[in-house]
Design an enzyme around this catalytic site. Structure first.
Site, short mmCIF file in Angstrom:
data_model
loop_
_atom_site.label_atom_id
_atom_site.label_comp_id
_atom_site.label_asym_id
_atom_site.label_seq_id
_atom_site.Cartn_x
_atom_site.Cartn_y
_atom_site.Cartn_z
N GLY A 29 -5.80 7.91 -14.24
CA GLY A 29 -6.75 7.43 -13.23
C GLY A 29 -8.12 8.08 -13.20
N ASP A 37 -2.97 11.64 -2.66
CA ASP A 37 -2.23 10.83 -1.69
C ASP A 37 -1.28 11.76 -0.93
OD1 ASP A 37 -1.29 8.45 -0.51
OD2 ASP A 37 0.19 8.14 -2.07
N ASP A 81 -5.29 1.87 -10.87
CA ASP A 81 -4.67 0.59 -11.26
C ASP A 81 -3.73 0.03 -10.21
OD1 ASP A 81 -2.59 2.59 -11.68
OD2 ASP A 81 -1.49 0.97 -12.66
P1 5GP Z 1 0.45 11.96 -4.88
O1 5GP Z 1 1.36 12.86 -5.65
O2 5GP Z 1 -0.78 12.66 -4.32
O3 5GP Z 1 1.17 11.18 -3.82
O4 5GP Z 1 0.00 10.82 -5.87
C1 5GP Z 1 -1.02 10.98 -6.77
C2 5GP Z 1 -1.08 9.81 -7.73
O5 5GP Z 1 -0.54 8.58 -7.18
C3 5GP Z 1 -2.53 9.51 -8.02
O6 5GP Z 1 -3.03 10.31 -9.06
C4 5GP Z 1 -2.47 8.03 -8.36
O7 5GP Z 1 -2.14 7.87 -9.72
C5 5GP Z 1 -1.35 7.48 -7.50
N1 5GP Z 1 -1.89 6.89 -6.27
C6 5GP Z 1 -1.83 7.38 -5.02
N2 5GP Z 1 -2.44 6.57 -4.13
C7 5GP Z 1 -2.92 5.52 -4.86
C8 5GP Z 1 -3.67 4.34 -4.52
O8 5GP Z 1 -4.04 4.06 -3.35
N3 5GP Z 1 -3.98 3.51 -5.55
C9 5GP Z 1 -3.61 3.75 -6.83
N4 5GP Z 1 -3.98 2.87 -7.75
N5 5GP Z 1 -2.90 4.86 -7.19
C10 5GP Z 1 -2.57 5.72 -6.21
#
Ligand code: 5GP
Length: 183
Positions: free
Chosen positions: A47, A105, A162
Site C-alpha cells: 500500500g 487501522d 486497494d
Molecule cells: P492494521 O494492522 O493497522 O489493522 O492494518 C493495517 C493494514 O490493513 C494496512 O496497511 C492496509 O493494508 C490494511 N487496511 C486497513 N484499513 C484499510 C482501508 O481502509 N483500506 C484499505 N484498502 N486497506 C486498509
C-alpha cells in the site's frame, strides 16, 4: 465524484492536490528532525508505494530506502493471526528508521513490525503514515509521530490502497459509499 470498484461504490475523500500539500509539510518536518542524520525510509508494501515515492521527493537530507512486506495468515486457534516480516535485506543496526505506512487501522500490523525491527537494534524508529484511523486503534503506538490525515473508521481506497486488489492506481483517495447511487 463516485467510482465503482469491483462490487462497491466509493466517494471522493482526499484529492491528490491535498495529499501532495500535506506530504510537502511532512517532508519539511522530517528535514528538520533528521538534520545531520542519514535515516533509512522503510516502505511497507504494497500500500505505501505511491506515498513513499512522493514523500522521499520532499526529503532533502541524505537518506536510504528499503521496502518490506508484512504477510499475515490465519494460524490455528492458539496462534490466531500469524504475521511475518519478509524482504528486509539491509542491516539496520544503529540506524535511524522511518517506517512509511499507507494507513494505520487497528495498529496490530505496525506493532508487530516495530517489535521485529527493534530486535535488530536500530538507533531509533519513527512511523510516518499517510492515513490514521484513531477510533480503530487497538494497540498504542508511541512511534507514530508523522501523520498525514486522521480519518473516520471507514474503508478507503486509492493512492496505493486497494479493494480486492483493485484501485491502487487511483490518484485520489475514496471512501466506501454509504448511500447507494440513484441510477
Ligand atoms: P492494521 O494492522 O493497522 O489493522 O492494518 C493495517 C493494514 O490493513 C494496512 O496497511 C492496509 O493494508 C490494511 N487496511 C486497513 N484499513 C484499510 C482501508 O481502509 N483500506 C484499505 N484498502 N486497506 C486498509
Amino acid at each position: 465524484m463516485r467510482v465503482q470498484i469491483d462490487d462497491k461504490e466509493f466517494d471522493l475523500m482526499l484529492e491528490y492536490d491535498q495529499i501532495k500539500k500535506r506530504t510537502r509539510l511532512l517532508g519539511i518536518q522530517l528535514n528538520l528532525d533528521y538534520e545531520n542524520k542519514v535515516p533509512i525510509f522503510i516502505g511497507v508494501l504494497n500500500g505505501s508505494f505511491l506515498f513513499m515515492a512522493d514523500l522521499v521527493k520532499e526529503v532533502n537530507v541524505p537518506c536510504e530506502m528499503a521496502f518490506l512486506r508484512v504477510s499475515s495468515y490465519k494460524g490455528d486457534s492458539s496462534t490466531g493471526i500469524v504475521r511475518e516480516v519478509i524482504g528486509l535485506d539491509i542491516d539496520i543496526n544503529g540506524r535511524d528508521i522511518i517506517i512509511v505506512e499507507d494507513i494505520v487501522d487497528t495498529g496490530l500490523t505496525l506493532s508487530y513490525l516495530i517489535k521485529q525491527l527493534k530486535e535488530k537494534k536500530p538507533a531509533s524508529i519513527q512511523v510516518c503514515s499517510l492515513l490514521y484511523k484513531p477510533t480503530a486503534l487497538q494497540a498504542e503506538i508511541e512511534e507514530l509521530t508523522y501523520i498525514g490525515f486522521e480519518i473516520a473508521n471507514e474503508f478507503v481506497v486509492g493512492y496505493g490502497l486497494d479493494y480486492n486488489g483493485l484501485g491502487r492506481n487511483l490518484k485520489d483517495i475514496y471512501r466506501v459509499s454509504k448511500v447507494p447511487s440513484e441510477t
